[in-house]
Enzyme design. Structure first.
Site, mmCIF file in Angstrom:
data_model
loop_
_atom_site.group_PDB
_atom_site.id
_atom_site.type_symbol
_atom_site.label_atom_id
_atom_site.label_comp_id
_atom_site.label_asym_id
_atom_site.label_seq_id
_atom_site.Cartn_x
_atom_site.Cartn_y
_atom_site.Cartn_z
ATOM 1 N N SER A 216 -73.463 -1.159 -18.491
ATOM 2 C CA SER A 216 -74.848 -1.552 -18.772
ATOM 3 C C SER A 216 -75.663 -0.478 -19.468
ATOM 4 O O SER A 216 -76.764 -0.750 -19.961
ATOM 5 C CB SER A 216 -75.545 -1.944 -17.470
ATOM 6 O OG SER A 216 -74.839 -3.004 -16.875
ATOM 7 N N ASP B 26 -82.400 -17.323 -17.492
ATOM 8 C CA ASP B 26 -81.066 -16.898 -17.059
ATOM 9 C C ASP B 26 -80.619 -17.712 -15.866
ATOM 10 O O ASP B 26 -81.143 -17.529 -14.771
ATOM 11 C CB ASP B 26 -81.089 -15.399 -16.709
ATOM 12 C CG ASP B 26 -79.807 -14.949 -16.059
ATOM 13 O OD1 ASP B 26 -78.757 -15.621 -16.256
ATOM 14 O OD2 ASP B 26 -79.853 -13.903 -15.379
ATOM 15 N N ASP C 85 -73.315 -13.564 -14.568
ATOM 16 C CA ASP C 85 -74.283 -12.476 -14.448
ATOM 17 C C ASP C 85 -73.978 -11.738 -13.156
ATOM 18 O O ASP C 85 -73.242 -12.221 -12.304
ATOM 19 C CB ASP C 85 -75.702 -13.074 -14.401
ATOM 20 C CG ASP C 85 -76.719 -12.043 -14.874
ATOM 21 O OD1 ASP C 85 -76.450 -10.832 -14.679
ATOM 22 O OD2 ASP C 85 -77.747 -12.453 -15.433
ATOM 23 N N HIS D 157 -81.559 -14.253 -13.161
ATOM 24 C CA HIS D 157 -82.799 -13.488 -13.042
ATOM 25 C C HIS D 157 -84.020 -14.313 -13.400
ATOM 26 O O HIS D 157 -85.114 -13.769 -13.479
ATOM 27 C CB HIS D 157 -82.743 -12.266 -13.966
ATOM 28 C CG HIS D 157 -81.704 -11.258 -13.571
ATOM 29 N ND1 HIS D 157 -81.924 -10.331 -12.599
ATOM 30 C CD2 HIS D 157 -80.443 -11.058 -14.008
ATOM 31 C CE1 HIS D 157 -80.844 -9.558 -12.450
ATOM 32 N NE2 HIS D 157 -79.912 -10.003 -13.306
ATOM 33 N N CYS E 132 -80.012 -7.403 -16.860
ATOM 34 C CA CYS E 132 -79.580 -8.788 -16.912
ATOM 35 C C CYS E 132 -78.454 -8.960 -17.921
ATOM 36 O O CYS E 132 -78.585 -8.633 -19.095
ATOM 37 C CB CYS E 132 -80.770 -9.663 -17.305
ATOM 38 S SG CYS E 132 -80.279 -11.349 -17.699
#
Lengths: 367, 674
Positions: B326, B350, B363, B369, B382
């Site tokens: 990430s 999402d 996810d 999210h 996210c």
């Protein structure tokens, strides 16, 4: 009751049989020897004091021998020769091996080198021989002489000790030569020797062959047997005309010269004193030889003159072979520089020879 | 007594005597001629030969240049120590000699083994150490018995020593005895004459790269030697010129803080000053003690280092490549703004997954999210936002932007051994794979690239550099460890010129958005706990990288389970408004659901910005949840040019996109290093 010693009489009695010209030259040579031995060994194991002792002992022996009349020496010839021969046989059978050579006999407390006796016994017995068989027919005469000459020489060469064999052989050969062996025979022998040389080559030990090859081209084996010759010629060559000065030879002081206090001591001397020193040394030997030849010439009997001549030429052989090998024109054989190289045995032999010469000279008048 | 009266015989004898005299005279004359030849004609030749015998030019090894950190803290110096050395060509039978020596000084089995090793590599008359660092007492004991050991000597030698021990070992590198390969290098540099007396050379790190700066110029002594080669006296001397000192950009104390923060954890950290590319800390954990290498490392020490499953010799910071996870997202977002694929306000809904064809990308948060804009996509990390973005942007667009940020190319740091990493693109795949069906880029493969997974594989050096570029608003300098080189003799200091390596055309307002979001990460996002109570504003981004394949057979025993855990990553810079430090950190196998990367960063920042020395290693703390579906991760071969795709990626035959089976940990293929 104390009896005062008559010093004067004592000295007179002893000096009666000393040949002073010979003695003076010898002292000069020994002086050079002591200085050079000191220079060669001061930094390591000091050899000069013990060489001084060797010289003193050898000189005493010289004085003693000088007092022995030649007639008596003649009587000693055969016993000495045979004794030496027996010892040489014993060496062959029971000798101790040092560095691959069987030259020594162990007596338990010490060891002796019988070949050394032959250096004196050979001229004695050969002189005796020609003294007694002077008028024989030449063929039988020389055949016997050849046997007397060759047997011990061969035994010594076989040990192997080429240097001593050469000295012993030449001592006997000089007698034969002086006794008048025909030039034709000499020429024939020389021719025969040359013819045999290629075969004799194979009878030489590997290391002896190598030494001869090395002489022809030292660079073939620069770290092995060529090393001695290379380093000693560098010493002589770098000494130049006037030398590097006493105790200032780098080749000697920095240990580049092997065996520098014994067989290669001439390299030490030559580096320090240069061309001038070398010539003086050769001239000194020349005087020594000249004196010996004069004694020989004046000698009263065949025995005396042959003996004196042979011993004198023996001195020449020592000096020439040694300086020749150190300067690289002769193969390396174990021959010391007379009166200069360190070592008691050689001094004893040489001084015995001197004593004999003196005896011959000083007993001439009272015959 | 026999009579002789014949004059004939007497005359004949006289004749023979004169012949003999002539022969002897001639012989002596020949001798004199020989003496004349040697001593007069050839005198200069033999004088030269005698001088050659007598004199030896002995090289005098110069003092090697020292290494200082940015504050003048000594990091590498030279210390004098006694070594016991044997010249095999001069000593007697080696085994007997060593046996006899071991009764005088302590010689252990490992000393013998090292000696044998060196002996195999040595030249005949080279002096080879059998023992180093003798005590005074041992020196005295040997000296008393020296005569028994020809060819054995005690020498006082200068050794490289690293006063800080393991600190910054991977940056400093180490020294070792010169081998054949080193000799080639010396020859190429035209330094052969200068290295005649040198036995040691830099083998890694700065010691290697700056070898010829630090070596100095050898001096010479003209020494009189004896036939045995022993020096008698020095006749003249040309003094050596000491090598140049290195002044590093590294802050040794910061480096120590960072290393301590890792504790027993494995990983890497690179901290850069974004304003000039100076590397403040270069950490690879575990580290090793370069002092061990100084005099030929003992084989058992070597074995320990080399077979240690933690691979301490590996410079993870520049050699190890990892998927950024990430931490890739801020760069994705920045790129999207720059190329106009997204606006900050643009939001997606999402649902917790992203469907592509018949495959579902999940996810990290079940149920999703909710509405996610750029800011919250970074703060809450996210995944779906970036699946979509990647899909919209396309692989070549991503690769084009990321390439400008330095991903996928060597940063040019001034030590060797840097990996290029993998910046995936269609073109890259074409080059890498052999079979046509493998060479094709599938659109599905682009999706996970967006969250820093997939083929993505970068060094921490690259990640830190990218972070620095971001922190510095698009401008990046070539990262370097050496700031200046000082000449001890002249006192002159040569600054290493700054080299602008990146100038990415970024709009300030776009950079602002990303920076803001990264500040948000530490305020209200995944970095909140780590940066609670910080007196400065730090911008950061967490990351987790799933371990996919194993690097070499060594990992197969012992701690396999541990080695399958996820890597924790963190990138950050601070202070956010005027960054003084930017870093990337990875903690290998930090564990499912836990990360210690951010707490390590906190300690490093606290020290660098506030001078706070932490009390111990950084704590572990819960990290972000692990997304279920991720792809490839791990070291990738550093040599791009000669590995085949099978080995590099270890994937089952790639389908439309690479996917891990759900029970990944049991089906892991083990990669064997060639």
């Amino acid at each position: 009751m104390s009896r005062s010693i008559n010093w004067r009489g004592f000295v007179q009695a002893w000096s009666e049989h000393v040949d002073f010209p010979l003695f003076r030259i010898t002292m000069l040579l020994m002086g050079v020897g002591l200085l050079t031995v000191f220079s060669a060994t001061w930094s390591g194991q000091e050899r000069m004091p013990s060489q001084l002792l060797n010289m003193a002992a050898a000189l005493v022996l010289m004085f003693v021998v000088a007092r022995i009349p030649p007639q008596r020496l003649m009587q000693l010839a055969w016993p000495m020769y045979l004794f030496g021969l027996v010892l040489l046989v014993l060496v062959m059978l029971f000798g101790i091996k040092v560095n691959g050579a069987k030259r020594w006999l162990s007596l338990g407390f010490t060891r002796i080198q019988p070949s050394e006796i032959m250096k004196i016994a050979m001229p004695l017995v050969m002189a005796w021989y020609f003294h007694h068989f002077e008028n024989r027919r030449w063929f039988s005469k020389y055949l016997g002489a050849l046997l007397i000459l060759l047997i011990p020489s061969a035994l010594i060469a076989k040990q192997p000790d080429l240097g001593t064999a050469i000295l012993v052989f030449s001592a006997g050969f000089y007698v034969i030569f002086l006794a008048g062996l025909s030039w034709w025979v000499l020429g024939g022998l020389a021719a025969a020797a040359m013819a045999v040389a290629p075969f004799a080559w194979h009878f030489l030990h590997d290391y002896q062959q190598k030494r001869i090859l090395t002489l022809i081209d030292p660079t073939t084996d620069p770290l092995g047997s060529g090393y001695h010759i290379i380093q000693s010629t560098i010493a002589i060559g770098s000494g130049g005309v006037i030398g590097k000065g006493y105790m200032s030879g780098s080749q000697a002081q920095l240990e580049f010269i092997p065996e520098k206090h014994t067989d290669f001591i001439f390299a030490v001397f030559a580096e320090e004193w240069g061309m001038i020193g070398n010539v003086i040394l050769v001239v000194l030997y020349g005087f020594l030889i000249e004196r010996g030849l004069r004694i020989s010439l004046r000698a009263s009997t065949t025995f005396n003159r042959l003996l004196a001549g042979s011993i004198t030429m023996g001195f020449f052989t020592y000096a020439f072979v040694n300086m020749g090998m150190v300067s690289g024109i002769l193969p390396v054989v174990g021959v010391p520089l007379p009166f200069i190289s360190y070592g008691g045995t050689a001094l004893v032999t040489l001084c015995t020879g001197l004593g004999i010469l003196m005896s011959i000279e000083t007993h001439r008048t009272n015959r | 007594m026999s009579h002789f009266d014949d004059q004939d015989n007497s005359r004949k004898f006289q004749g023979r005597l004169s012949t003999a005299s002539v022969i002897m005279l001639v012989a002596f004359f020949i001798l004199v001629l020989r003496f004349f030849w040697l001593g007069v004609v050839q005198n200069s030749y033999y004088t030269t030969r005698a001088e050659d015998n007598r004199l030896t030019l002995v090289p005098v090894v110069p003092n090697r240049g020292l290494i200082f950190d940015r504050n003048g803290v000594l990091m590498a110096t030279n210390t004098s120590a006694y070594t016991l050395e044997i010249v095999p060509g001069r000593a007697g039978p080696i085994d007997q000699t060593i046996e006899a020596l071991s009764k005088v000084v302590t010689i252990e089995g490992k000393d013998k083994r090292r000696f044998k090793q060196l002996l195999r590599e040595a030249k005949t008359f080279e002096s080879i150490p059998i023992r180093s660092r003798l005590t005074e007492e041992e020196v005295a004991r040997f000296a008393a018995q020296r005569y028994r050991f020809p060819g054995v000597e005690v020498r006082a030698r200068l050794f490289r020593s690293y006063p800080l021990g393991e600190t910054a070992a991977h940056a400093l590198g180490y020294m070792g005895r010169i081998n054949t390969k080193d000799l080639e290098r010396i020859d190429e540099e035209g330094q052969a004459a200068n290295y005649r007396g040198t036995d040691h050379i830099g083998k890694a790190g700065l010691e290697q790269r700056y070898e010829f700066e630090m070596h100095g110029i050898s001096g010479f002594e003209s020494v009189e030697v004896d036939a045995g080669g022993r020096g008698i006296r020095v006749l003249s001397r040309t003094p050596p010129v000491s090598g140049n000192n290195l002044n590093l950009t590294v802050d040794a104390k910061l480096q120590q803080v960072a290393e301590t923060a890792f504790g027993k954890r494995r990983g890497a950290l690179v901290a850069i000053d974004p304003s000039n590319g100076e590397i403040l800390a270069l950490v690879s954990m575990p580290t090793y003690d370069p002092n061990l290498f100084v005099d030929g490392i003992r084989s058992d020490d070597w074995d320990v280092l080399n077979t240690d499953i933690n691979k301490p010799l590996l410079n993870r910071a520049i050699y190890g490549t990892y998927p950024p996870g990430s931490t890739f997202k801020p760069f994705m977002a920045l790129g999207a703004l720059t190329v106009g694929k997204r606006t900050p306000q643009q939001a997606i809904s999402d649902p917790g997954y992203f469907n592509f064809g018949n495959h579902t990308f999940r996810d990290d948060k079940k149920g999703g999210h909710g509405m996610v804009n750029m800011y919250s996509s970074i703060v809450h990390s996210c995944d779906t936002y970036y699946y979509t973005l990647a899909n919209d942007w396309g692989i070549n667009g991503i690769a084009g932007f990321m390439g400008q940020m330095g991903f996928g190319s060597k940063t040019g740091i001034d030590i060797d051994g840097e990996s290029r990493g993998i910046l995936p693109s269609e073109e890259w795949k074409q080059r890498r794979f052999k079979r046509p069906e493998q060479q094709k880029w599938y659109a599905g493969e682009t999706i996970s690239i967006g969250i820093g997974q997939g083929y993505n594989s970068y060094t921490m050096m690259q990640l830190a550099q990218a972070t620095a570029i971001l922190a510095n608003n698009g401008v990046g300098y070539k990262p370097h460890l050496v700031r200046s080189i000082s000449d001890v003799r002249s006192g002159g200091v040569r600054e290493i010129p700054l080299e602008k390596a990146h100038d990415v055309a970024l709009k300030p307002e776009h950079v602002e958005v990303i920076k803001n979001a990264m500040i948000g990460v530490n305020k209200e996002g995944t970095g909140t706990k780590a940066f609670a109570g910080a007196k400065y504003v730090a911008a950061g981004k967490t990351g987790t990288a799933q371990v996919f394949s194993l690097n070499g057979g060594n990992y197969s025993h012992g701690g396999t389970k541990e080695f399958l855990r996820d890597h924790a990553l963190f990138i950050a810079f601070a202070p956010a408004d005027k960054p003084k430090i930017a870093l990337a950190v990875i903690v290998e196998n930090a564990g499912f659901g836990a990360t210690s990367a951010a707490p390590i960063t906190r300690q490093v920042f606290d020290y660098y910005l506030q001078g706070i020395v932490p009390k111990g290693p950084a704590p572990d703390e819960p990290g972000e949840p692990v997304p279920e579906s991720r792809d490839v991760a791990n070291y990738v071969d550093h040599q791009d040019d000669d590995y085949d795709a099978q080995k590099a990626l270890n994937t089952p035959t790639p389908g439309p996109f690479v996917r891990m089976p759900s029970n990944a940990s049991q089906a892991l293929p083990v990669r064997k290093k060639p």
